[in-house]
Design a protein around this motif. Structure first.
Motif, PDB file in Angstrom:
ATOM      1  N   SER A   1       0.870  -1.196   0.000  1.00 11.52           N
ATOM      2  CA  SER A   1       0.000   0.000   0.000  1.00 11.52           C
ATOM      3  C   SER A   1       0.894   1.228   0.000  1.00 11.52           C
ATOM      4  CB  SER A   1      -0.945   0.038   1.194  1.00 11.52           C
ATOM      5  OG  SER A   1      -2.151  -0.640   0.917  1.00 11.52           O
ATOM      6  N   PRO A   2       1.221   1.751  -1.167  1.00 10.26           N
ATOM      7  CA  PRO A   2       2.136   2.891  -1.249  1.00 10.26           C
ATOM      8  C   PRO A   2       1.735   4.070  -0.367  1.00 10.26           C
ATOM      9  CG  PRO A   2       1.787   1.969  -3.427  1.00 10.26           C
ATOM     10  CD  PRO A   2       0.838   1.243  -2.508  1.00 10.26           C
ATOM     11  N   ALA A   3       0.427   4.339  -0.265  1.00  6.60           N
ATOM     12  CA  ALA A   3      -0.013   5.491   0.539  1.00  6.60           C
ATOM     13  C   ALA A   3       0.368   5.332   2.002  1.00  6.60           C
ATOM     14  CB  ALA A   3      -1.525   5.669   0.409  1.00  6.60           C
ATOM     15  N   ALA A   4       0.302   4.103   2.527  1.00  8.88           N
ATOM     16  CA  ALA A   4       0.621   3.876   3.943  1.00  8.88           C
ATOM     17  C   ALA A   4       2.060   4.273   4.245  1.00  8.88           C
ATOM     18  CB  ALA A   4       0.382   2.408   4.311  1.00  8.88           C
ATOM     19  N   THR A   5       2.952   4.029   3.306  1.00  7.03           N
ATOM     20  CA  THR A   5       4.354   4.409   3.483  1.00  7.03           C
ATOM     21  C   THR A   5       4.559   5.896   3.248  1.00  7.03           C
ATOM     22  OG1 THR A   5       5.211   2.232   2.889  1.00  7.03           O
ATOM     23  CG2 THR A   5       6.683   4.111   2.549  1.00  7.03           C
ATOM     24  N   GLU A   6       4.034   6.413   2.157  1.00  5.53           N
ATOM     25  CA  GLU A   6       4.372   7.785   1.771  1.00  5.53           C
ATOM     26  C   GLU A   6       3.695   8.839   2.632  1.00  5.53           C
ATOM     27  OE1 GLU A   6       4.482   8.489  -2.425  1.00  5.53           O
ATOM     28  OE2 GLU A   6       5.436   6.559  -2.845  1.00  5.53           O
TER      29      GLU A   6
END
Length: 478
Positions: free
Chosen positions: A115-120
């Motif tokens: 989940s890219p959003a969770a990291t960024e």
């Protein structure tokens, strides 16, 4: 076989969810009607619950009825404006809503690809916080370091100790085991989680040095320096030092610059534990307390203590993220992916102990966006001002005395009638349920603690608490 579906439908969820939001709102509107400290006896809650799980599913109505009748009596109300115990563990409606969205999305953010959003979002929000708190550039993701959200400051401590161990042994400990000559240093007032971390990292309690403190309960740098030289003479290797920006017991502020200079000179990892007090750094007028922070290898603080963000949410910054990644990185076949292999992303599971991770940054994102920097500053300053008001009342009293001048929002005080009197006084007040505060031991004396930092605590609550303490003390003195 009959086609059955036991799941709750979106429509049912919508209906029941609205009821629960209303229940939570009602709870906050009526929170002062509950005794702050739970009045139940050990075993009372468990004895009210069935011995066996239900064979058939039950209604939400039944469950919420049990919440009201069986669970609520066993709740100590940390969010009550009359909660002055331990330390704040405050929350806010924006935080609750952010956590609800996180739970609803059900993200497992172990690596960027899951989940890219969770990291960024996490990366951006922790860079925001670094800017908001005047942290050195090296702690930002745009530099050599960066931030990651841990569950608690205890996990941050363990993470720092293990990374320090690996740096000190050139990453050999991860391969061949711990070298027992490593030695760590904390003050006698440092939180017990550091001792736990030293044990869990395989360093051993006997290799942990407790450094004496001064009259404000802050670490004495000259004693630290002396102990390090003694250990080196004995063939031991100093590798880790923790400085406290506000100890749990008394909110003592260690001299971070002097400790950091010693750590840098001796090539020790310098970790700063700012669990509660770190939040105050949002206000520029308190930043003198973190003088020397640029010397640190790692730094942690808990938004879940004093930044209106519900538990659990600990921010851990590191000056050199590669030291974390080299310590904790693993890459099984099933997690290999192009994004990771490109080196263009953060995989936060390599920054700490746990592999799986929640989308914790959402609630912090909600809080910062709702309050803004100004809103957070306003409420922190109000709590510090309330603390000063309470301190003035103690100084004006003939019966009570201040034990140490409070730097921020914790008041350590005592009645002049001795230890037994203070314990009796505190227990009697707590048993009324009208407020809850706790004690510690400083200079071998019982000391009462008033921690002022709950979201909805106002001067009226602090004043009522003081009046009750004074009245009960007079009652016992008659």
């Amino acid at each position: 076989m009959e086609n059955q579906n036991y799941h709750m439908s979106p429509e049912q969820f919508r209906t029941e969810g609205k009821k629960i939001i209303d229940w939570i709102a009602d709870y906050y509107e009526n929170i002062e009607k509950y005794p702050v400290l739970s009045q139940v006896k050990p075993g009372e809650i468990i004895s009210s619950l069935p011995n066996h799980p239900p064979q058939k599913g039950e209604s939400m109505e039944q469950m919420m009825q049990d919440i009201d009748e069986k669970i609520m009596p066993g709740i100590t109300h940390w969010q009550s404006p009359n909660f002055f115990a331990y330390f704040p563990s405050n929350t806010s409606f924006p935080s609750i809503l952010g956590d609800l969205v996180s739970s609803g999305l059900g993200v497992q953010g172990m690596i960027w690809a899951t989940s890219p959003a969770a990291t960024e979002v996490e990366t951006r929000v922790l860079d925001w916080l670094a800017e908001m708190m005047g942290m050195p550039e090296k702690f930002k993701s745009t530099s050599s370091g960066g931030g990651v959200i841990q569950d608690t400051a205890s996990t941050s401590a363990l993470t720092a100790v293990i990374a320090a161990r690996e740096r000190a042994t050139q990453y050999e400990s991860n391969k061949t085991g711990v070298r027992q000559k490593l030695v760590a240093y904390i003050s006698t007032q440092t939180h017990s989680s550091l001792e736990k971390a030293i044990k869990m990292a395989g360093i051993g309690k006997d290799n942990l040095r407790l450094i004496d403190v001064d009259e404000t309960f802050a670490m004495l740098p000259e004693v630290l320096e002396s102990q390090i030289q003694k250990d080196k003479k004995d063939g031991l290797q100093p590798f880790f030092i923790c400085g406290a920006l506000g100890t749990t017991s008394s909110n003592a502020m260690d001299p971070l610059r002097e400790i950091g200079e010693i750590a840098n000179k001796e090539n020790c990892w310098f970790h700063i534990d700012a669990a509660m007090s770190g939040t105050a750094m949002v206000c520029p007028e308190f930043r003198h307390l973190m003088d020397g922070v640029e010397l640190a290898d790692s730094y942690c603080f808990n938004p879940h203590k004093w930044m209106f963000t519900n538990f659990d949410c600990d921010v851990f910054w590191v000056a050199n993220r590669n030291e974390l990644i080299n310590t904790f990185s693993i890459l099984p076949e099933y997690l290999k992916n192009k994004a990771t292999e490109s080196g263009a992303v953060f995989d936060y599971r390599d920054w700490h102990v746990q592999l799986g991770r929640r989308f914790r940054s959402l609630k912090l994102w909600f809080v910062i966006r709702h309050y803004g920097v100004e809103g957070l500053q306003f409420h922190i300053r109000k709590h510090v001002e309330l603390t000063r008001t309470f301190t003035n009342w103690i100084n004006e009293s003939d019966d009570f005395e201040l034990v140490v001048e409070p730097p921020l929002n914790l008041v350590c005080f005592r009645h002049k009638s001795g230890d037994d009197f203070n314990m009796k006084l505190m227990n009697a007040i707590n048993e009324t349920g009208k407020l809850f505060f706790t004690h510690t031991k400083l200079n071998d004396q019982i000391v009462l603690r008033m921690s002022i930092g709950q979201t909805n605590t106002e001067e009226e609550h602090v004043k009522a608490a003081w009046e009750m303490i004074v009245a009960k003390a007079k009652e016992f003195s008659l």
